[in-house]
Motif scaffolding. Structure first.
Motif, PDB file in Angstrom:
ATOM      1  N   VAL A  83       0.832  -1.200   0.000  1.00  0.00           N
ATOM      2  CA  VAL A  83       0.000   0.000   0.000  1.00  0.00           C
ATOM      3  C   VAL A  83       0.870   1.255   0.000  1.00  0.00           C
ATOM      4  O   VAL A  83       0.619   2.204  -0.742  1.00  0.00           O
ATOM      5  N   ARG A  84       1.916   1.246   0.813  1.00  0.00           N
ATOM      6  CA  ARG A  84       2.798   2.413   0.882  1.00  0.00           C
ATOM      7  C   ARG A  84       3.481   2.690  -0.439  1.00  0.00           C
ATOM      8  O   ARG A  84       3.501   3.816  -0.923  1.00  0.00           O
ATOM      9  N   ARG A  85       4.033   1.628  -1.026  1.00  0.00           N
ATOM     10  CA  ARG A  85       4.787   1.853  -2.259  1.00  0.00           C
ATOM     11  C   ARG A  85       3.866   2.240  -3.400  1.00  0.00           C
ATOM     12  O   ARG A  85       4.207   3.069  -4.241  1.00  0.00           O
ATOM     13  N   LEU A  86       2.669   1.639  -3.422  1.00  0.00           N
ATOM     14  CA  LEU A  86       1.715   2.005  -4.466  1.00  0.00           C
ATOM     15  C   LEU A  86       1.273   3.450  -4.301  1.00  0.00           C
ATOM     16  O   LEU A  86       1.229   4.226  -5.263  1.00  0.00           O
ATOM     17  N   SER A  87       0.969   3.812  -3.074  1.00  0.00           N
ATOM     18  CA  SER A  87       0.501   5.169  -2.819  1.00  0.00           C
ATOM     19  C   SER A  87       1.556   6.198  -3.231  1.00  0.00           C
ATOM     20  O   SER A  87       1.236   7.255  -3.779  1.00  0.00           O
ATOM     21  N   ALA A  88       2.822   5.856  -3.018  1.00  0.00           N
ATOM     22  CA  ALA A  88       3.884   6.780  -3.435  1.00  0.00           C
ATOM     23  C   ALA A  88       3.982   6.838  -4.957  1.00  0.00           C
ATOM     24  O   ALA A  88       4.131   7.907  -5.539  1.00  0.00           O
ATOM     25  N   TYR A  89       3.862   5.687  -5.609  1.00  0.00           N
ATOM     26  CA  TYR A  89       4.043   5.663  -7.067  1.00  0.00           C
ATOM     27  C   TYR A  89       2.928   6.401  -7.792  1.00  0.00           C
ATOM     28  O   TYR A  89       3.166   7.145  -8.732  1.00  0.00           O
ATOM     29  N   ILE A  90       1.697   6.183  -7.366  1.00  0.00           N
ATOM     30  CA  ILE A  90       0.593   6.819  -8.083  1.00  0.00           C
ATOM     31  C   ILE A  90       0.182   8.143  -7.440  1.00  0.00           C
ATOM     32  O   ILE A  90      -0.792   8.766  -7.861  1.00  0.00           O
ATOM     33  N   ALA A  91       0.929   8.579  -6.443  1.00  0.00           N
ATOM     34  CA  ALA A  91       0.661   9.851  -5.777  1.00  0.00           C
ATOM     35  C   ALA A  91      -0.786   9.939  -5.310  1.00  0.00           C
ATOM     36  O   ALA A  91      -1.487  10.917  -5.552  1.00  0.00           O
TER      37      ALA A  91
END
Ligand code: ADP
Ligand code: ZN
Ligand code: ZN
Length: 728
Positions: A83-91
């Motif tokens: 969730v963290r990495r996805l949230s960072a990637y897709i802003a």
């Protein structure tokens, strides 16, 4: 102790709470809590834990956690990392990703498991007086080994009162028991055994388990037995004590698909599906989290299923655009699957008959492993495909009007005479978006980008959705001078009417968004067609995939050009995929199949390659075009969306941001701010900016900086769509 909680408010920040002493031992990361927020209670997930109030400078300022709503964490550390990495990637704000990862039915306040009365036979302590009828019921319950009270009442033709009486006599025990509401319940599914794999399938299966941790792309024609490979790979993963997720496009998530998995793995399968009731979804999700179900079948959100010790993720039809969520958070489930595979060390298998160019290029560069299956595994051969050039038809006198060619009508007549079935496919993608010449089939393109303009009805102009440039709607076709340029496609209803006129006796079923809005009618229509209650199925892209009809020997594509002319750089790719998928519907059983494709662009590489079922030639040509034009998969293309109910406000901010992005991102290409094709929806005015370049992170950094630099008015709604699929 202090904990930090994500609350569903899309504020993109965590809130600190103090943890009461008696709660400290029980509190764990990933749990769902109830916390005071403003004047109410809110739900939130614990994301960080530890530190004391003093050290954080919070002394006396923090509110306390109200209570732990569920002691079993909703998110494992690995899922939280995803969730963290996805949230960072897709802003996207982290809480919006958390929310997307758990079905709403599970988080709904008051959602709870269902308990029903269960009856078990017991031995009465002493001799009891009992009627003949009660004796019979008792014998049946012993024979069945017990059952749910409501079902026994029906099956044994008795009443709760009688059963309660028997309970008082000690003949049976009645107690509440948790009942899982399962979408597979009450369906008799015959178990299936693994098939003997053909050499191609065996090779593919072996590749799943090679030591490499790379995702594996399985490029196998329709019917090449990919599903059987998935099934055997899952079986092996289960033997190792691990779990698996199978992702299927929503539209292909039919009972037949689910059945194939349930037949092999029984109640170890859980289904997550938008057509489930809230209760079913609640229970399925809990069956997964508790480890009772180890194989999850579902659409894009299934990628977040709380499977512990995950061994395998299968993304079937990986090229499907429905894997991209077009609402916030705008994630692509295939990419999330690859990311999750990396984090959890699980194998990822992507399967398709027409892989996306993104994945195919990853295979070429060695980022993905790759295997091909070029023969059908079961009965049937690839169909004969014929292109009919509608341009050559001009002046033809056919009764189907401009919709049906003579060749197609003759082929349909032939099938009707032989009592075989026909599928007619009407492409409605991009309906009324691009401007097409009815005479030559050409589109009006932007000079700068060589890209079809998008028709904007509001201000009667054509806009280029790559650069933002615009022109007034022309009167004549720039290619042939004809005045018959149009923004309309053919509708399914018109196509149906024309067809009934030609074949008054034929039984025709129509399937489109209108005819399938009722909950089950999608299955109903397909069921009826399967039972041969109709001769012809006429439908939109809904019918293009995943279906297996043995008696269908003709597939007609009425207007291959509709998707080709879309103002979308993936238009050629989509057209190839659609035609190839549709063609796969014909001749799946013993009867040979025929495919007729009507087009005005018979020389177009995508149409020619699709007719020849030649993925590689298509991919080579199209990748060269993309590289030449700096388009994905060679670049990352993202769209900034700005909307407001105040048109001028949206426009002014979009223009300001477009300028700022141009300055900040020198090596990127940034469009002018432009209104979206549907400028006004639900009272919101929508503007957009297209940004493309070699990487994503500088774009996100610049965008976040801009958002922080100047207070954005509350009445403005902004979002970025990273790696966008939709440009209009
Ligand atoms: P795909 O998923 O690639 O479209 P399927 O798995 O649906 O292909 O297989 C197509 C048909 O071939 C199915 O009817 C399936 O039962 C059959 N099939 C698959 N593998 C084998 C095999 N090894 N031997 C015989 N039939 C097979
Ligand atoms: Zn023309
Ligand atoms: Zn342009």
């Amino acid at each position: 102790m202090v904990c930090k909680v994500a609350i569903d408010l899309a504020l993109d920040k965590l809130f600190a709470y103090s943890v009461p002493g008696d709660m400290e031992k029980k509190l764990a990361i990933g749990q769902l809590l109830s916390v005071p927020f403003g004047r109410r209670m809110a739900q939130g997930f614990v994301l960080e834990l530890g530190g004391d109030e003093e050290a954080g400078g919070f002394t006396g300022k923090l509110k306390s956690v109200d209570r732990i709503l569920d002691e079993v964490p909703f998110f494992s550390p690995a899922l939280l990392e995803l969730v963290r990495r996805l949230s960072a990637y897709i802003a996207a704000p982290i809480e919006s990703v958390l929310k997307a990862a758990v079905p709403a039915a599970v988080l709904k306040p008051g959602a709870k498991p269902k308990e029903l009365m269960f009856i078990a036979p017991s031995l009465p302590a002493k001799e009891v007086e009992i009627t003949k009828r009660q004796q019979w019921i008792y014998d049946q319950i012993v024979r069945l080994g017990g059952g749910w009270m409501n079902q026994l009442c029906v099956e044994l033709d008795t009443t709760p009162a009688t059963l309660k009486l028997m309970g008082q006599k000690g003949l049976i025990q009645i107690a509440p028991r948790r009942k899982f509401r399962s979408p597979l319940m009450n369906r008799r599914i015959l178990p299936s055994k693994p098939m003997r794999l053909n050499p191609g399938q065996q090779r593919a299966l072996d590749r799943v388990f090679v030591s490499s941790t790379k995702p594996l792309l399985v490029n196998g024609i329709t019917g090449s037995g990919k599903t059987e490979i998935y099934l055997q790979a899952i079986a092996r993963v289960l033997e190792e004590g691990k779990g698996a997720i199978v992702m299927v496009p929503e539209i292909a998530l039919t009972p037949q698909t689910v059945q194939r998995f349930a037949a092999r793995f029984g109640d170890r399968v859980a289904v997550l599906h938008s057509a489930l009731s809230d209760g079913e979804r609640y229970d399925e999700w809990h069956r997964i989290r508790s480890g009772k179900a180890r194989v999850v079948v579902g659409p894009r959100s299934a990628v977040f299923a709380p499977v512990n010790n995950l061994g395998l993720i299968v993304v079937d039809e990986e090229h499907e655009h429905s894997y991209k969520q077009e609402d916030n958070p705008r994630y692509h489930a295939r990419d999330v699957a690859v990311l999750r595979g990396t984090i959890e060390n699980a194998k990822v298998v992507l399967g398709s008959a027409t892989p996306s160019l993104e994945s195919y290029r990853n295979a070429i560069t060695g980022k993905y492993d790759y295997v091909e299956l070029s023969e059908r595994a079961g009965p049937g051969t690839l169909p004969q495909t014929m292109l009919v050039d509608l341009n050559a038809r001009d002046g033809d006198d056919n009764r189907g009007g401009s919709i049906y060619s003579r060749e197609l009508l003759e082929a349909v007549r032939d099938r009707l005479a032989r009592s075989e079935q026909t599928i007619l496919f009407l492409n409605r993608r991009g309906y009324s978006r691009s401007v097409t010449c009815e005479d030559c089939g050409g589109t009006v393109d932007c000079d700068r980008c060589d890209f079809p303009y998008t028709y904007h009805r509001a201000d009667q102009c054509l806009r280029c959705h790559l650069c933002g440039g615009w022109i007034p709607v022309p009167r004549n076709c720039p290619h042939c001078g004809s005045s018959k340029i149009s923004y309309r496609g053919i509708g399914t209803q018109r196509a149906e009417a024309a067809l009934s006129k030609c074949f008054p006796k034929a039984r025709i079923l129509r399937m489109d968004a209108d005819s399938t809005s009722r909950k089950h009618s999608h299955d109903d229509i397909l069921g009826a067609f399967r039972r041969h209650e109709a001769d012809i199925l006429l439908g939109t892209q809904m019918i293009a995939k995943g279906l297996d009809f043995p008696n269908v020997t003709l597939v007609g594509v009425l207007n291959a050009d509709q998707s080709l002319n879309m103002p979308d750089f993936r238009a050629a790719e989509r057209t190839f995929q659609l035609i190839a998928q549709v063609s796969g519907r014909a001749g799946r059983a013993e009867l040979p199949g025929e495919v007729i494709i009507q087009t005005r662009n018979s020389a177009h590489p995508a149409i020619k390659a699709a007719a020849a079922c030649d993925f590689k030639t298509f991919a080579r040509q199209e990748l060269a075009v993309r590289e030449e034009e700096n388009l994905p998969p060679y670049t990352h293309l993202s769209v900034v969306h700005v909307k407001s109910q105040d048109r001028e406000l949206a426009q002014a901010w979009a223009e300001m941001w477009a300028d700022a992005l141009k300055k900040a991102l020198k090596t990127f290409s940034v469009s002018d701010a432009m209104p979206s094709a549907i400028e006004r929806a639900d009272g919101w005015y929508r503007y957009q900016i297209v940004v493309s370049g070699l990487s994503v992170s500088p774009v996100i950094a610049a965008w976040k900086w801009l958002l922080g630099a100047k207070r954005v008015p509350q009445s403005l709604n902004v979002a970025i769509d990273v790696d966008a699929y939709n440009l209009i």
